[in-house]
Design a protein around this motif. Structure first.
Motif, PDB file in Angstrom:
ATOM      1  N   VAL A  44     -52.679 -50.597 -13.188  1.00  0.00           N
ATOM      2  CA  VAL A  44     -53.148 -51.661 -12.308  1.00  0.00           C
ATOM      3  C   VAL A  44     -54.336 -52.339 -12.973  1.00  0.00           C
ATOM      4  N   ASP A  45     -54.239 -53.655 -13.169  1.00  0.00           N
ATOM      5  CA  ASP A  45     -55.358 -54.422 -13.719  1.00  0.00           C
ATOM      6  C   ASP A  45     -56.462 -54.450 -12.663  1.00  0.00           C
ATOM      7  N   PRO A  46     -57.678 -53.983 -12.990  1.00  0.00           N
ATOM      8  CA  PRO A  46     -58.742 -53.902 -11.979  1.00  0.00           C
ATOM      9  C   PRO A  46     -59.187 -55.262 -11.446  1.00  0.00           C
ATOM     10  N   LYS A  47     -59.001 -56.314 -12.218  1.00  0.00           N
ATOM     11  CA  LYS A  47     -59.429 -57.643 -11.767  1.00  0.00           C
ATOM     12  C   LYS A  47     -58.391 -58.318 -10.884  1.00  0.00           C
ATOM     13  N   THR A  48     -57.127 -58.303 -11.321  1.00  0.00           N
ATOM     14  CA  THR A  48     -56.077 -59.019 -10.586  1.00  0.00           C
ATOM     15  C   THR A  48     -55.309 -58.128  -9.617  1.00  0.00           C
ATOM     16  N   ARG A  49     -55.414 -56.812  -9.794  1.00  0.00           N
ATOM     17  CA  ARG A  49     -54.689 -55.813  -8.998  1.00  0.00           C
ATOM     18  C   ARG A  49     -53.183 -55.854  -9.248  1.00  0.00           C
ATOM     19  N   HIS A  50     -52.736 -56.520 -10.317  1.00  0.00           N
ATOM     20  CA  HIS A  50     -51.329 -56.578 -10.678  1.00  0.00           C
ATOM     21  C   HIS A  50     -50.997 -55.439 -11.652  1.00  0.00           C
ATOM     22  N   LEU A  51     -49.752 -54.988 -11.587  1.00  0.00           N
ATOM     23  CA  LEU A  51     -49.284 -53.961 -12.515  1.00  0.00           C
ATOM     24  C   LEU A  51     -48.878 -54.588 -13.837  1.00  0.00           C
ATOM     25  N   TYR A  52     -49.189 -53.902 -14.916  1.00  0.00           N
ATOM     26  CA  TYR A  52     -48.695 -54.319 -16.230  1.00  0.00           C
ATOM     27  C   TYR A  52     -48.185 -53.068 -16.951  1.00  0.00           C
ATOM     28  N   GLU A  53     -47.220 -53.273 -17.827  1.00  0.00           N
ATOM     29  CA  GLU A  53     -46.598 -52.149 -18.517  1.00  0.00           C
ATOM     30  C   GLU A  53     -47.459 -51.681 -19.681  1.00  0.00           C
ATOM     31  N   VAL A  54     -47.699 -50.380 -19.725  1.00  0.00           N
ATOM     32  CA  VAL A  54     -48.465 -49.758 -20.801  1.00  0.00           C
ATOM     33  C   VAL A  54     -47.525 -49.291 -21.911  1.00  0.00           C
ATOM     34  N   GLY A  55     -46.395 -48.714 -21.517  1.00  0.00           N
ATOM     35  CA  GLY A  55     -45.445 -48.215 -22.509  1.00  0.00           C
ATOM     36  C   GLY A  55     -44.280 -47.503 -21.871  1.00  0.00           C
ATOM     37  N   ARG A  56     -43.353 -47.084 -22.742  1.00  0.00           N
ATOM     38  CA  ARG A  56     -42.145 -46.380 -22.302  1.00  0.00           C
ATOM     39  C   ARG A  56     -41.916 -45.163 -23.197  1.00  0.00           C
ATOM     40  N   THR A  57     -41.328 -44.148 -22.596  1.00  0.00           N
ATOM     41  CA  THR A  57     -40.916 -42.991 -23.391  1.00  0.00           C
ATOM     42  C   THR A  57     -39.546 -43.274 -23.994  1.00  0.00           C
ATOM     43  N   GLU A  58     -39.078 -42.323 -24.751  1.00  0.00           N
ATOM     44  CA  GLU A  58     -37.707 -42.383 -25.232  1.00  0.00           C
ATOM     45  C   GLU A  58     -36.762 -42.055 -24.078  1.00  0.00           C
ATOM     46  N   VAL A  59     -35.485 -42.309 -24.268  1.00  0.00           N
ATOM     47  CA  VAL A  59     -34.458 -41.934 -23.301  1.00  0.00           C
ATOM     48  C   VAL A  59     -33.977 -40.536 -23.669  1.00  0.00           C
ATOM     49  N   VAL A  60     -33.927 -39.655 -22.686  1.00  0.00           N
ATOM     50  CA  VAL A  60     -33.421 -38.303 -22.903  1.00  0.00           C
ATOM     51  C   VAL A  60     -32.011 -38.255 -22.314  1.00  0.00           C
ATOM     52  N   GLN A  61     -31.036 -38.046 -23.158  1.00  0.00           N
ATOM     53  CA  GLN A  61     -29.633 -38.085 -22.743  1.00  0.00           C
ATOM     54  C   GLN A  61     -29.248 -36.875 -21.891  1.00  0.00           C
ATOM     55  N   ASN A  62     -28.514 -37.165 -20.802  1.00  0.00           N
ATOM     56  CA  ASN A  62     -27.898 -36.120 -19.958  1.00  0.00           C
ATOM     57  C   ASN A  62     -28.849 -34.986 -19.596  1.00  0.00           C
ATOM     58  N   ASN A  63     -29.964 -35.320 -18.941  1.00  0.00           N
ATOM     59  CA  ASN A  63     -30.975 -34.307 -18.660  1.00  0.00           C
ATOM     60  C   ASN A  63     -31.683 -34.617 -17.342  1.00  0.00           C
ATOM     61  N   LEU A  64     -31.661 -33.676 -16.413  1.00  0.00           N
ATOM     62  CA  LEU A  64     -32.351 -33.842 -15.128  1.00  0.00           C
ATOM     63  C   LEU A  64     -33.735 -33.197 -15.137  1.00  0.00           C
ATOM     64  N   ASN A  65     -34.109 -32.569 -16.267  1.00  0.00           N
ATOM     65  CA  ASN A  65     -35.403 -31.907 -16.420  1.00  0.00           C
ATOM     66  C   ASN A  65     -36.037 -32.274 -17.764  1.00  0.00           C
ATOM     67  N   PRO A  66     -36.249 -33.572 -17.992  1.00  0.00           N
ATOM     68  CA  PRO A  66     -36.705 -33.982 -19.330  1.00  0.00           C
ATOM     69  C   PRO A  66     -38.170 -33.650 -19.613  1.00  0.00           C
ATOM     70  N   ASP A  67     -38.419 -33.276 -20.863  1.00  0.00           N
ATOM     71  CA  ASP A  67     -39.771 -33.160 -21.411  1.00  0.00           C
ATOM     72  C   ASP A  67     -39.848 -34.266 -22.459  1.00  0.00           C
ATOM     73  N   PHE A  68     -40.459 -35.375 -22.112  1.00  0.00           N
ATOM     74  CA  PHE A  68     -40.486 -36.522 -23.013  1.00  0.00           C
ATOM     75  C   PHE A  68     -41.382 -36.231 -24.217  1.00  0.00           C
ATOM     76  N   VAL A  69     -40.918 -36.600 -25.396  1.00  0.00           N
ATOM     77  CA  VAL A  69     -41.660 -36.367 -26.631  1.00  0.00           C
ATOM     78  C   VAL A  69     -42.783 -37.390 -26.785  1.00  0.00           C
ATOM     79  N   LYS A  70     -42.485 -38.647 -26.476  1.00  0.00           N
ATOM     80  CA  LYS A  70     -43.492 -39.707 -26.641  1.00  0.00           C
ATOM     81  C   LYS A  70     -44.645 -39.497 -25.671  1.00  0.00           C
ATOM     82  N   LYS A  71     -45.843 -39.612 -26.187  1.00  0.00           N
ATOM     83  CA  LYS A  71     -47.070 -39.495 -25.388  1.00  0.00           C
ATOM     84  C   LYS A  71     -47.661 -40.885 -25.181  1.00  0.00           C
ATOM     85  N   PHE A  72     -48.393 -41.037 -24.084  1.00  0.00           N
ATOM     86  CA  PHE A  72     -49.111 -42.278 -23.824  1.00  0.00           C
ATOM     87  C   PHE A  72     -50.579 -42.064 -24.177  1.00  0.00           C
TER      88      PHE A  72
END
Length: 126
Positions: A44-72
């Motif tokens: 959340v941008d503190p000035k405008t209160r709008h959401l902006y995207e920081v980043g995305r993890t990788e896609v984990v195929q066929n998994n309901l309990n993912p441990d994402f490798v990519k860190k933010f």
């Protein structure tokens, strides 16, 4: 006054924080296989209160309990409330548009909650 000091040039105190994401018992959004989850971190941008995207993890195929490798890696500003939203999607195509994927759930929390969590582990249900 010290001639080396210039008022108004002080640096805002902050540090870098690395955020790891994992999920447990996600909704199975696919018919013939398990969901292919991805996490999108928004702030959340503190000035405008709008959401902006920081980043995305990788896609984990066929998994309901993912441990994402990519860190933010984010800046933690002391004395400032920073709100983050973690959104989980079931990725169904190569499209980068989030509207093309199935939304599985989200959580919202402050960076302070994450940093102060016991054992550096923050748990919250979607």
């Amino acid at each position: 006054m010290d001639p080396r000091f210039t008022p108004g040039t002080a640096v805002i105190p902050c540090t870098k924080v690395e955020i790891s994401v994992s999920c447990r018992s996600l909704i199975d959004g696919d018919v013939f296989s398990k969901s292919d989850p991805m996490c999108v971190l928004k702030a959340v941008d503190p000035k405008t209160r709008h959401l902006y995207e920081v980043g995305r993890t990788e896609v984990v195929q066929n998994n309901l309990n993912p441990d994402f490798v990519k860190k933010f890696l984010v800046d933690y500003f002391f004395e400032e409330r920073q709100i983050f939203k973690f959104e989980i999607y079931d990725v169904d195509s190569a499209s980068t548009q989030l509207s093309r994927h199935d939304f599985l759930g989200s959580i919202e929390c402050s960076l302070g909650e994450l940093v102060s969590a016991p054992n550096s582990c923050f748990e919250k249900n979607l």
